[in-house]
Design a protein around this motif. Structure first.
Motif, PDB file in Angstrom:
ATOM      1  N   LYS A  35       0.865  -1.176   0.000  1.00  0.00           N
ATOM      2  CA  LYS A  35       0.000   0.000   0.000  1.00  0.00           C
ATOM      3  C   LYS A  35       0.905   1.229   0.000  1.00  0.00           C
ATOM      4  CE  LYS A  35      -3.631  -2.346   2.592  1.00  0.00           C
ATOM      5  NZ  LYS A  35      -4.438  -2.377   3.828  1.00  0.00           N
ATOM      6  N   VAL A  36       0.357   2.370  -0.409  1.00  0.00           N
ATOM      7  CA  VAL A  36       1.138   3.597  -0.409  1.00  0.00           C
ATOM      8  C   VAL A  36       0.424   4.649   0.437  1.00  0.00           C
ATOM      9  CG1 VAL A  36       2.181   3.151  -2.657  1.00  0.00           C
ATOM     10  CG2 VAL A  36       0.071   4.474  -2.530  1.00  0.00           C
ATOM     11  N   ILE A  37       1.203   5.589   0.969  1.00  0.00           N
ATOM     12  CA  ILE A  37       0.649   6.694   1.736  1.00  0.00           C
ATOM     13  C   ILE A  37       0.793   7.966   0.910  1.00  0.00           C
ATOM     14  CG2 ILE A  37       2.833   7.081   2.982  1.00  0.00           C
ATOM     15  CD1 ILE A  37       1.103   7.996   5.390  1.00  0.00           C
ATOM     16  N   ILE A  38      -0.250   8.779   0.916  1.00  0.00           N
ATOM     17  CA  ILE A  38      -0.243  10.051   0.198  1.00  0.00           C
ATOM     18  C   ILE A  38       0.274  11.120   1.155  1.00  0.00           C
ATOM     19  CG2 ILE A  38      -1.635  11.750  -1.034  1.00  0.00           C
ATOM     20  CD1 ILE A  38      -1.481   9.007  -2.435  1.00  0.00           C
ATOM     21  N   ILE A  39       1.285  11.860   0.724  1.00  0.00           N
ATOM     22  CA  ILE A  39       1.894  12.896   1.551  1.00  0.00           C
ATOM     23  C   ILE A  39       1.479  14.264   1.017  1.00  0.00           C
ATOM     24  CG2 ILE A  39       4.048  13.840   2.458  1.00  0.00           C
ATOM     25  CD1 ILE A  39       3.607  10.966   3.311  1.00  0.00           C
ATOM     26  N   ASP A  79      -6.528  10.121 -15.128  1.00  0.00           N
ATOM     27  CA  ASP A  79      -7.494  10.409 -14.077  1.00  0.00           C
ATOM     28  C   ASP A  79      -6.868  11.349 -13.054  1.00  0.00           C
ATOM     29  OD1 ASP A  79      -9.217  10.166 -11.762  1.00  0.00           O
ATOM     30  OD2 ASP A  79     -10.018   8.360 -12.684  1.00  0.00           O
ATOM     31  N   PHE A  80      -7.522  12.469 -12.773  1.00  0.00           N
ATOM     32  CA  PHE A  80      -7.079  13.379 -11.729  1.00  0.00           C
ATOM     33  C   PHE A  80      -7.910  13.098 -10.483  1.00  0.00           C
ATOM     34  CE2 PHE A  80      -5.776  15.399 -15.590  1.00  0.00           C
ATOM     35  CZ  PHE A  80      -4.544  15.969 -15.283  1.00  0.00           C
ATOM     36  N   THR A  81      -7.268  12.571  -9.474  1.00  0.00           N
ATOM     37  CA  THR A  81      -7.964  12.213  -8.244  1.00  0.00           C
ATOM     38  C   THR A  81      -7.296  12.932  -7.084  1.00  0.00           C
ATOM     39  OG1 THR A  81      -8.486  10.033  -9.123  1.00  0.00           O
ATOM     40  CG2 THR A  81      -8.641  10.300  -6.742  1.00  0.00           C
ATOM     41  N   THR A  82      -8.077  13.561  -6.232  1.00  0.00           N
ATOM     42  CA  THR A  82      -7.524  14.266  -5.080  1.00  0.00           C
ATOM     43  C   THR A  82      -7.656  13.412  -3.830  1.00  0.00           C
ATOM     44  OG1 THR A  82      -8.055  16.413  -6.028  1.00  0.00           O
ATOM     45  CG2 THR A  82      -7.650  16.342  -3.660  1.00  0.00           C
ATOM     46  N   PHE A  83      -6.522  13.154  -3.203  1.00  0.00           N
ATOM     47  CA  PHE A  83      -6.485  12.440  -1.931  1.00  0.00           C
ATOM     48  C   PHE A  83      -6.071  13.416  -0.846  1.00  0.00           C
ATOM     49  CE2 PHE A  83      -5.381   9.167  -5.094  1.00  0.00           C
ATOM     50  CZ  PHE A  83      -6.364   8.228  -4.810  1.00  0.00           C
ATOM     51  N   ASN A  84      -6.338  13.064   0.391  1.00  0.00           N
ATOM     52  CA  ASN A  84      -5.879  13.848   1.527  1.00  0.00           C
ATOM     53  C   ASN A  84      -4.558  13.293   2.023  1.00  0.00           C
ATOM     54  OD1 ASN A  84      -8.178  15.595   1.728  1.00  0.00           O
ATOM     55  ND2 ASN A  84      -9.309  13.884   2.605  1.00  0.00           N
ATOM     56  N   GLY A  85      -3.716  14.182   2.536  1.00  0.00           N
ATOM     57  CA  GLY A  85      -2.463  13.726   3.122  1.00  0.00           C
ATOM     58  C   GLY A  85      -2.737  12.697   4.210  1.00  0.00           C
ATOM     59  N   GLY A  86      -1.997  11.600   4.186  1.00  0.00           N
ATOM     60  CA  GLY A  86      -2.199  10.529   5.156  1.00  0.00           C
ATOM     61  C   GLY A  86      -3.108   9.425   4.658  1.00  0.00           C
ATOM     62  N   ASP A  87      -3.798   9.628   3.518  1.00  0.00           N
ATOM     63  CA  ASP A  87      -4.623   8.559   2.948  1.00  0.00           C
ATOM     64  C   ASP A  87      -3.748   7.370   2.566  1.00  0.00           C
ATOM     65  OD1 ASP A  87      -7.113   9.694   3.182  1.00  0.00           O
ATOM     66  OD2 ASP A  87      -7.199  10.445   1.122  1.00  0.00           O
ATOM     67  N   ILE A  88      -4.281   6.173   2.780  1.00  0.00           N
ATOM     68  CA  ILE A  88      -3.603   4.943   2.395  1.00  0.00           C
ATOM     69  C   ILE A  88      -4.307   4.385   1.162  1.00  0.00           C
ATOM     70  CG2 ILE A  88      -2.902   2.630   3.099  1.00  0.00           C
ATOM     71  CD1 ILE A  88      -1.588   4.831   4.751  1.00  0.00           C
TER      72      ILE A  88
END
Length: 194
Positions: A35-39, A79-88
């Motif tokens: 899995k990856v974490i979004i920073i 695809d442009f997808t917005t994640f929040n910092g800390g999302d896995i």
């Protein structure tokens, strides 16, 4: 029995607390499926991740699982997808029968992280490892549809380049087990010398 057990448990818990606060190492640029974490490096409220399909996904639906959700989210080729910092994020492929999660395929997936983020770092609380602008995933799918699929995930930010992506650090259960065994050994040794 309980007298000897309590100090061992206290020692193990102390070592677990120390391990939790030790800064994570800068991760290797290549790793198996994870899995990856979004920073969110600049704390602007979100991280825009530009998902680019590099070919080979036409026989699969490409997507991801977010955090602990069991919902498979489909991604279009661009695809442009917005994640929040800390999302896995757990990237995955769907072949019509099976959902192939990157984190469950182990050595069948090669994840290469590159372009380390530099500059001011405003990482999520608890994160201290290195992170990167780019992630390329090579999926080696075996079975009836034996194929190699390449996908690329690039974090984008219109203000600066501080947003990024990194492999999720897994807790080291062996380290904790070893710490418990060392504590038990020290307690036995102390008891014998007393």
């Amino acid at each position: 029995m309980i007298k000897g057990f309590l100090p061992v448990m206290a020692g193990t818990m102390g070592i677990m607390a120390i391990v939790a606060f030790v800064p994570q190492p800068v991760w290797a640029l290549s790793t198996g499926g994870t899995k990856v974490i979004i920073i969110d490096g600049n704390q602007d409220g979100g991280t825009t991740v530009d998902i680019l399909s590099m070919g080979g996904t036409e026989t699969y639906l490409y997507g991801y699982y977010l955090n602990s959700s069991a919902v498979f989210n489909i991604l279009s080729p661009v695809d442009f997808t917005t994640f929040n910092g800390g999302d896995i994020v757990d990237f995955a492929l769907y072949d019509g029968l099976n959902y192939l999660r990157a984190s469950e395929l182990g050595g069948s997936v090669l994840m290469t992280f590159d372009s380390p983020v530099s500059g001011p770092s405003e990482q999520p609380v608890g994160w201290s490892g290195g992170y990167y602008l780019n992630l390329n995933i090579t999926w080696n799918i075996t079975g009836d549809q034996s194929s190699t699929v390449n996908t690329n995930e690039t974090t984008m930010n219109s203000v600066n380049g501080n947003d990024g992506i990194a492999p999720v650090p897994e807790p080291s259960t062996l380290l904790l087990l070893g710490a418990g065994l060392v504590s038990a050994g020290l307690m036995l040794r102390r008891k014998r010398t007393a």
